[in-house]
Scaffold this motif. Sequence first.
Motif, PDB file in Angstrom:
ATOM      1  N   MET A   1       0.827  -1.198   0.000  1.00 18.70           N
ATOM      2  CA  MET A   1       0.000   0.000   0.000  1.00 18.70           C
ATOM      3  C   MET A   1       0.864   1.251   0.000  1.00 18.70           C
ATOM      4  O   MET A   1       0.345   2.360  -0.154  1.00 18.70           O
ATOM      5  CB  MET A   1      -0.918  -0.037   1.220  1.00 18.70           C
ATOM      6  CG  MET A   1      -2.225   0.705   1.048  1.00 18.70           C
ATOM      7  SD  MET A   1      -3.079   0.363  -0.506  1.00 18.70           S
ATOM      8  CE  MET A   1      -4.288  -0.849   0.013  1.00 18.70           C
ATOM      9  N   TYR A   2       2.155   1.105   0.136  1.00 19.00           N
ATOM     10  CA  TYR A   2       3.063   2.251   0.024  1.00 19.00           C
ATOM     11  C   TYR A   2       3.179   2.679  -1.443  1.00 19.00           C
ATOM     12  O   TYR A   2       2.796   1.944  -2.362  1.00 19.00           O
ATOM     13  CB  TYR A   2       4.448   1.904   0.586  1.00 19.00           C
ATOM     14  CG  TYR A   2       4.479   1.769   2.105  1.00 19.00           C
ATOM     15  CD1 TYR A   2       3.485   2.319   2.901  1.00 19.00           C
ATOM     16  CD2 TYR A   2       5.531   1.101   2.730  1.00 19.00           C
ATOM     17  CE1 TYR A   2       3.520   2.202   4.284  1.00 19.00           C
ATOM     18  CE2 TYR A   2       5.582   0.971   4.115  1.00 19.00           C
ATOM     19  CZ  TYR A   2       4.568   1.527   4.887  1.00 19.00           C
ATOM     20  OH  TYR A   2       4.604   1.396   6.255  1.00 19.00           O
ATOM     21  N   GLU A   3       3.745   3.853  -1.631  1.00 20.02           N
ATOM     22  CA  GLU A   3       3.848   4.415  -2.979  1.00 20.02           C
ATOM     23  C   GLU A   3       4.582   3.482  -3.951  1.00 20.02           C
ATOM     24  O   GLU A   3       4.285   3.457  -5.140  1.00 20.02           O
ATOM     25  CB  GLU A   3       4.567   5.778  -2.936  1.00 20.02           C
ATOM     26  CG  GLU A   3       3.891   6.828  -2.058  1.00 20.02           C
ATOM     27  CD  GLU A   3       2.652   7.448  -2.673  1.00 20.02           C
ATOM     28  OE1 GLU A   3       2.771   8.039  -3.751  1.00 20.02           O
ATOM     29  OE2 GLU A   3       1.563   7.324  -2.064  1.00 20.02           O
ATOM     30  N   GLY A   4       5.514   2.721  -3.421  1.00 15.46           N
ATOM     31  CA  GLY A   4       6.224   1.768  -4.282  1.00 15.46           C
ATOM     32  C   GLY A   4       5.309   0.731  -4.900  1.00 15.46           C
ATOM     33  O   GLY A   4       5.634   0.143  -5.939  1.00 15.46           O
ATOM     34  N   GLY A   5       4.167   0.505  -4.277  1.00 19.64           N
ATOM     35  CA  GLY A   5       3.210  -0.475  -4.805  1.00 19.64           C
ATOM     36  C   GLY A   5       2.176   0.106  -5.728  1.00 19.64           C
ATOM     37  O   GLY A   5       1.550  -0.627  -6.507  1.00 19.64           O
ATOM     38  N   THR A   6       1.980   1.422  -5.683  1.00 18.54           N
ATOM     39  CA  THR A   6       0.817   1.996  -6.366  1.00 18.54           C
ATOM     40  C   THR A   6       1.118   3.160  -7.305  1.00 18.54           C
ATOM     41  O   THR A   6       0.281   3.517  -8.125  1.00 18.54           O
ATOM     42  CB  THR A   6      -0.199   2.508  -5.319  1.00 18.54           C
ATOM     43  OG1 THR A   6       0.449   3.495  -4.496  1.00 18.54           O
ATOM     44  CG2 THR A   6      -0.707   1.375  -4.430  1.00 18.54           C
ATOM     45  N   ARG A   7       2.290   3.784  -7.168  1.00 18.31           N
ATOM     46  CA  ARG A   7       2.564   4.947  -8.020  1.00 18.31           C
ATOM     47  C   ARG A   7       3.190   4.493  -9.333  1.00 18.31           C
ATOM     48  O   ARG A   7       4.126   3.688  -9.339  1.00 18.31           O
ATOM     49  CB  ARG A   7       3.471   5.947  -7.307  1.00 18.31           C
ATOM     50  CG  ARG A   7       3.487   7.308  -7.989  1.00 18.31           C
ATOM     51  CD  ARG A   7       4.445   8.262  -7.334  1.00 18.31           C
ATOM     52  NE  ARG A   7       3.916   8.842  -6.107  1.00 18.31           N
ATOM     53  CZ  ARG A   7       4.108  10.106  -5.743  1.00 18.31           C
ATOM     54  NH1 ARG A   7       4.822  10.917  -6.514  1.00 18.31           N
ATOM     55  NH2 ARG A   7       3.629  10.564  -4.605  1.00 18.31           N
ATOM     56  N   GLU A   8       2.677   5.008 -10.447  1.00 21.25           N
ATOM     57  CA  GLU A   8       3.031   4.479 -11.766  1.00 21.25           C
ATOM     58  C   GLU A   8       3.612   5.534 -12.685  1.00 21.25           C
ATOM     59  O   GLU A   8       3.215   6.699 -12.613  1.00 21.25           O
ATOM     60  CB  GLU A   8       1.781   3.900 -12.452  1.00 21.25           C
ATOM     61  CG  GLU A   8       0.954   2.967 -11.580  1.00 21.25           C
ATOM     62  CD  GLU A   8       1.747   1.809 -11.033  1.00 21.25           C
ATOM     63  OE1 GLU A   8       2.735   1.404 -11.692  1.00 21.25           O
ATOM     64  OE2 GLU A   8       1.435   1.304  -9.944  1.00 21.25           O
ATOM     65  N   PRO A   9       4.472   5.119 -13.595  1.00 21.15           N
ATOM     66  CA  PRO A   9       4.932   6.025 -14.650  1.00 21.15           C
ATOM     67  C   PRO A   9       3.804   6.196 -15.670  1.00 21.15           C
ATOM     68  O   PRO A   9       3.326   5.220 -16.228  1.00 21.15           O
ATOM     69  CB  PRO A   9       6.120   5.281 -15.268  1.00 21.15           C
ATOM     70  CG  PRO A   9       5.850   3.834 -14.981  1.00 21.15           C
ATOM     71  CD  PRO A   9       5.049   3.773 -13.715  1.00 21.15           C
ATOM     72  N   MET A  10       3.376   7.411 -15.872  1.00 19.45           N
ATOM     73  CA  MET A  10       2.266   7.659 -16.804  1.00 19.45           C
ATOM     74  C   MET A  10       2.593   8.836 -17.716  1.00 19.45           C
ATOM     75  O   MET A  10       3.119   9.862 -17.269  1.00 19.45           O
ATOM     76  CB  MET A  10       0.988   7.952 -16.017  1.00 19.45           C
ATOM     77  CG  MET A  10      -0.203   8.305 -16.905  1.00 19.45           C
ATOM     78  SD  MET A  10      -1.719   8.516 -15.926  1.00 19.45           S
ATOM     79  CE  MET A  10      -2.703   9.451 -17.110  1.00 19.45           C
ATOM     80  N   ILE A  11       2.285   8.667 -18.994  1.00 20.71           N
ATOM     81  CA  ILE A  11       2.522   9.700 -20.011  1.00 20.71           C
ATOM     82  C   ILE A  11       1.321   9.711 -20.957  1.00 20.71           C
ATOM     83  O   ILE A  11       0.785   8.644 -21.282  1.00 20.71           O
ATOM     84  CB  ILE A  11       3.787   9.395 -20.862  1.00 20.71           C
ATOM     85  CG1 ILE A  11       4.999   9.064 -19.974  1.00 20.71           C
ATOM     86  CG2 ILE A  11       4.112  10.542 -21.808  1.00 20.71           C
ATOM     87  CD1 ILE A  11       6.158   8.390 -20.745  1.00 20.71           C
ATOM     88  N   VAL A  12       0.922  10.889 -21.385  1.00 21.79           N
ATOM     89  CA  VAL A  12      -0.125  10.980 -22.410  1.00 21.79           C
ATOM     90  C   VAL A  12       0.351  11.888 -23.533  1.00 21.79           C
ATOM     91  O   VAL A  12       0.752  13.026 -23.284  1.00 21.79           O
ATOM     92  CB  VAL A  12      -1.454  11.523 -21.845  1.00 21.79           C
ATOM     93  CG1 VAL A  12      -2.496  11.645 -22.956  1.00 21.79           C
ATOM     94  CG2 VAL A  12      -1.978  10.626 -20.722  1.00 21.79           C
ATOM     95  N   ARG A  13       0.298  11.367 -24.738  1.00 20.18           N
ATOM     96  CA  ARG A  13       0.608  12.182 -25.918  1.00 20.18           C
ATOM     97  C   ARG A  13      -0.651  12.348 -26.751  1.00 20.18           C
ATOM     98  O   ARG A  13      -1.295  11.361 -27.111  1.00 20.18           O
ATOM     99  CB  ARG A  13       1.676  11.490 -26.767  1.00 20.18           C
ATOM    100  CG  ARG A  13       2.292  12.444 -27.784  1.00 20.18           C
ATOM    101  CD  ARG A  13       2.927  11.724 -28.945  1.00 20.18           C
ATOM    102  NE  ARG A  13       1.918  11.035 -29.725  1.00 20.18           N
ATOM    103  CZ  ARG A  13       2.105  10.584 -30.948  1.00 20.18           C
ATOM    104  NH1 ARG A  13       3.290  10.684 -31.511  1.00 20.18           N
ATOM    105  NH2 ARG A  13       1.147   9.980 -31.602  1.00 20.18           N
ATOM    106  N   TRP A  14      -1.016  13.575 -26.998  1.00 18.82           N
ATOM    107  CA  TRP A  14      -2.226  13.857 -27.779  1.00 18.82           C
ATOM    108  C   TRP A  14      -2.010  15.156 -28.525  1.00 18.82           C
ATOM    109  O   TRP A  14      -2.345  16.234 -28.032  1.00 18.82           O
ATOM    110  CB  TRP A  14      -3.440  13.934 -26.855  1.00 18.82           C
ATOM    111  CG  TRP A  14      -4.760  14.058 -27.539  1.00 18.82           C
ATOM    112  CD1 TRP A  14      -5.014  14.145 -28.875  1.00 18.82           C
ATOM    113  CD2 TRP A  14      -6.041  14.115 -26.886  1.00 18.82           C
ATOM    114  NE1 TRP A  14      -6.354  14.223 -29.109  1.00 18.82           N
ATOM    115  CE2 TRP A  14      -7.018  14.208 -27.913  1.00 18.82           C
ATOM    116  CE3 TRP A  14      -6.463  14.085 -25.559  1.00 18.82           C
ATOM    117  CZ2 TRP A  14      -8.383  14.276 -27.626  1.00 18.82           C
ATOM    118  CZ3 TRP A  14      -7.819  14.162 -25.287  1.00 18.82           C
ATOM    119  CH2 TRP A  14      -8.770  14.240 -26.298  1.00 18.82           C
ATOM    120  N   PRO A  15      -1.458  15.068 -29.724  1.00 16.14           N
ATOM    121  CA  PRO A  15      -1.130  16.278 -30.476  1.00 16.14           C
ATOM    122  C   PRO A  15      -2.345  17.187 -30.632  1.00 16.14           C
ATOM    123  O   PRO A  15      -3.424  16.728 -30.953  1.00 16.14           O
ATOM    124  CB  PRO A  15      -0.670  15.737 -31.844  1.00 16.14           C
ATOM    125  CG  PRO A  15      -0.195  14.358 -31.545  1.00 16.14           C
ATOM    126  CD  PRO A  15      -1.085  13.860 -30.442  1.00 16.14           C
TER     127      PRO A  15
END
Lengths: 509, 509
Positions: free
Chosen positions: A343-357
């Motif tokens: 339940m710590y951030e290491g378990g739930t925080r994700e790399p996220m990127i959105v590209r939308w020209p």
Amino acid sequence: MNKKSILPLALLSATALSAQTTDTRPNIILFMVDDMGWQDTSLPFWTQETPLNRKYHTPNMERLASQGMMFTQAYACPVSSPTRVSLMTGMNAARHRVTNWTLEKNKSTDRKSDVLDFPDWNVNGICQVPGIPHTYEVTSLSQLLKNSGYHTIHCGKAHWGAIDTPGESPRHFGFEVNIAGHAGGGLASYLGEQNFGNRTDGKPSPLQAIPGLKDYWGQDIFATEALTIEAMKALNKAKKLGQPFYLYMAHYAIHVPVDKDMRFYQKYRDAGLSEKEAGYASLIEGMDKSLGDLMNWLEKNDLEKNTIIIFMSDNGGLSSEDYWRDTPLHVQNAPLNSGKGSMYEGGTREPMIVRWPGTVKPKSKCNDYLIIEDFFPTILEMAQVKRYETIQSIDGKSFMPMLQGEKGFNKNRSLYWHFPNLWGNDGPGIGTTSAVRKGDWKLVYYYETGKKELFNIPDDIGEKKDLSAKHPELVKALSMELGGYLRGVSAQRPSFKATGKPCPWPDEI
Amino acid sequence: MNKKSILPLALLSATALSAQTTDTRPNIILFMVDDMGWQDTSLPFWTQETPLNRKYHTPNMERLASQGMMFTQAYACPVSSPTRVSLMTGMNAARHRVTNWTLEKNKSTDRKSDVLDFPDWNVNGICQVPGIPHTYEVTSLSQLLKNSGYHTIHCGKAHWGAIDTPGESPRHFGFEVNIAGHAGGGLASYLGEQNFGNRTDGKPSPLQAIPGLKDYWGQDIFATEALTIEAMKALNKAKKLGQPFYLYMAHYAIHVPVDKDMRFYQKYRDAGLSEKEAGYASLIEGMDKSLGDLMNWLEKNDLEKNTIIIFMSDNGGLSSEDYWRDTPLHVQNAPLNSGKGSMYEGGTREPMIVRWPGTVKPKSKCNDYLIIEDFFPTILEMAQVKRYETIQSIDGKSFMPMLQGEKGFNKNRSLYWHFPNLWGNDGPGIGTTSAVRKGDWKLVYYYETGKKELFNIPDDIGEKKDLSAKHPELVKALSMELGGYLRGVSAQRPSFKATGKPCPWPDEI
């Protein structure tokens, strides 16, 4: 007289094309990586570059980020099925009750406990029809996209429903194409030489053998590459159909086993990484190459302008097993504490990127938080699906304003996590837990012990300083909010073996 | 306290199963044969046994008929795609405008004519999304069944949409499983030894190579058998899912090429049949074995009581090609005149049987007529789908009362056929035609010549005695009705090359 009816056929295409409306809504690629941690990339998602950022090479994630928006506080659940179900349904895990990972019909994957009995969660996952035991009946994201006219392609891992239930196949959720998706959430082997785990001697293959890639059996090819080739075949078909497409590119990578992707392995050995760590780094870069291949495909086909790419992972990086990773453990997502299952951030925080020209500003960054169930309404908004009916209640909230650059979005919103089960491994923050994030603060509650931890996330991203004793009134307020929410969505909770009584909600202790 | 939430998992199945409603609606198998004539069977559909009934052996059709109801006047269209589209949509061909067979995108399969130009019919077939040129957007039977909770399986020939259009794949119409269905309406080869027509030398396979049966390539197996094995695999999965199933078992058999099904071929040679005719008879008996295998599977799995089987063909037997059949031509469906492609009974009357334990009386026979678009509302009624919305208008009428034994149903109803194209071969009743059947009478109208023929079907099932000169008032009345109907559904018509003017409707000449 109907003039059109007597045109010779040679003239048909031009006249008919001009007379009909073409669907110009954007194509959408959701590039979902499995078990990828927040730091499993050379792209820095923290305020500063970390040693892990320098260890791994993900040039295509860097390329994607340079064309779009990075999200530094994108959350998922601590394990796979809950995340993927929330994505497909817009529901919080506490509501859909697929709170641990699924595989076999009517079988729980909960680790046994001497202290707790676990609730009858939806061990069979979700389902698109009523009357199937241990499932939650839903209207899925993919079905709504298909219904609205999208050509829907599933590639890779599904993990929404148990074997021999309707939810086991992406096809049942409106995916018109399914490449290699089934009930399994892991993979027996990445290696074509090993038939991706499939046996050929007539004996049953392991449940986690990858289906659907038989054309590559016996070949020197990594599953990540084979899936990418198949996805591009499906895209080549898709571009002819005259519909916008939704590609759910859900890699099996970088889930264990840590097989060596030999296209990249030696480079990491040469850089001084151990065998295990070089293998892991090669899994990451193989996944990154797939992202680059898809971006190249879009450019080659002049589709990059009208195609949204969303990059995401389903839970934290695995940090609790020395069989696959080097010791010391629980630092594999540093500066975050712990990893998958926690339940710590290491378990739930994700790399996220959105590209939308045209909509999302290149090289931009969003530091506001969001959670995985928000993908459901957001993707439907991207697809301009304005009116839709779902069987389930939607907890997610569209993050379109964040994409459009609004700051402070979700400022006063609370995010909730609920994991009333026991996962397989031990580690910090791994237990039978619920949690709430509100502003800078995060409360983690442990059902077995009644323990509560309070962290100030911006000040202490590693969750090392429990401030619960210092701020009892805040603990109480967050406990009440969390308890109220869980009861509100009819969440399930464990009970004590000794007494048969349910464990207290966080505000009952 | 929620008592259920603390039950140990071992007890889960029993409690949850009893708490939820299981879907007990009947399973449905629609066994659709390709190009099978009314007499391509040992089961006599006429008032008397014919030489063709004695020539062919179909023991499983006899078995099915002994358990259900035979229909002696079941109609389809003269060629494949129009029939299959009417089945999937409930529309008459005049309305859906897929009036000839489909294959390649934006390409008509009409034979060229020196006299006529043909209308811009829907050469791309049907489609589930808007905006695709030369298609009719529809809500399909299979999609409605899936939406209502059926597990939907497609096996064999689809033939609803052209290559590279959304309608090319059964998966786009809500079929959760697709075995070997695509845009093609024929097959390059029945033989596993020939990879069912697929090339392995890197060159493109013919468009009619059967897809999806790669596991059988190089083996000594006939396509009919391979499809049956795959269908039974899908049924083995289906019975575990907890949903009723809809199996559309659409054999490529008995379409040309007349390959030899060696399991049955020699028997017919020994009986004195020529090579071509023994080959054709072997195709039929191979198809019949498949029917028997499915019936056996149902019995073995205790599903025969709650499974409806509907047997049907899509158009008349091929009688116009001496390359595949022996001369004389046009007698291959005797006592009916002509065959596939023709507006005569030989082109449109089909062998049809329905078995439905508890509803349809065993060994019964229905002599009232019905037409292929009636399958749509009937199957939805069988599936207890009571309220549904379709984009298209439905022309079909449920024949449930006929199944329940009502006599004289459809007595005052007119049936319509519309084929404003030119098919490939020549023969009696083959042309650019429309037709109407009302009671005993049938009018056939030829657009190129303006000719009208009137037959009394019960008196002259072979359509040899044109009574149009004897009953001009009846010709006029039927012409008016047919013309009115065609205009009402916005049917298309050919035009004369010489003048550019449309051919007259039947009541305009």
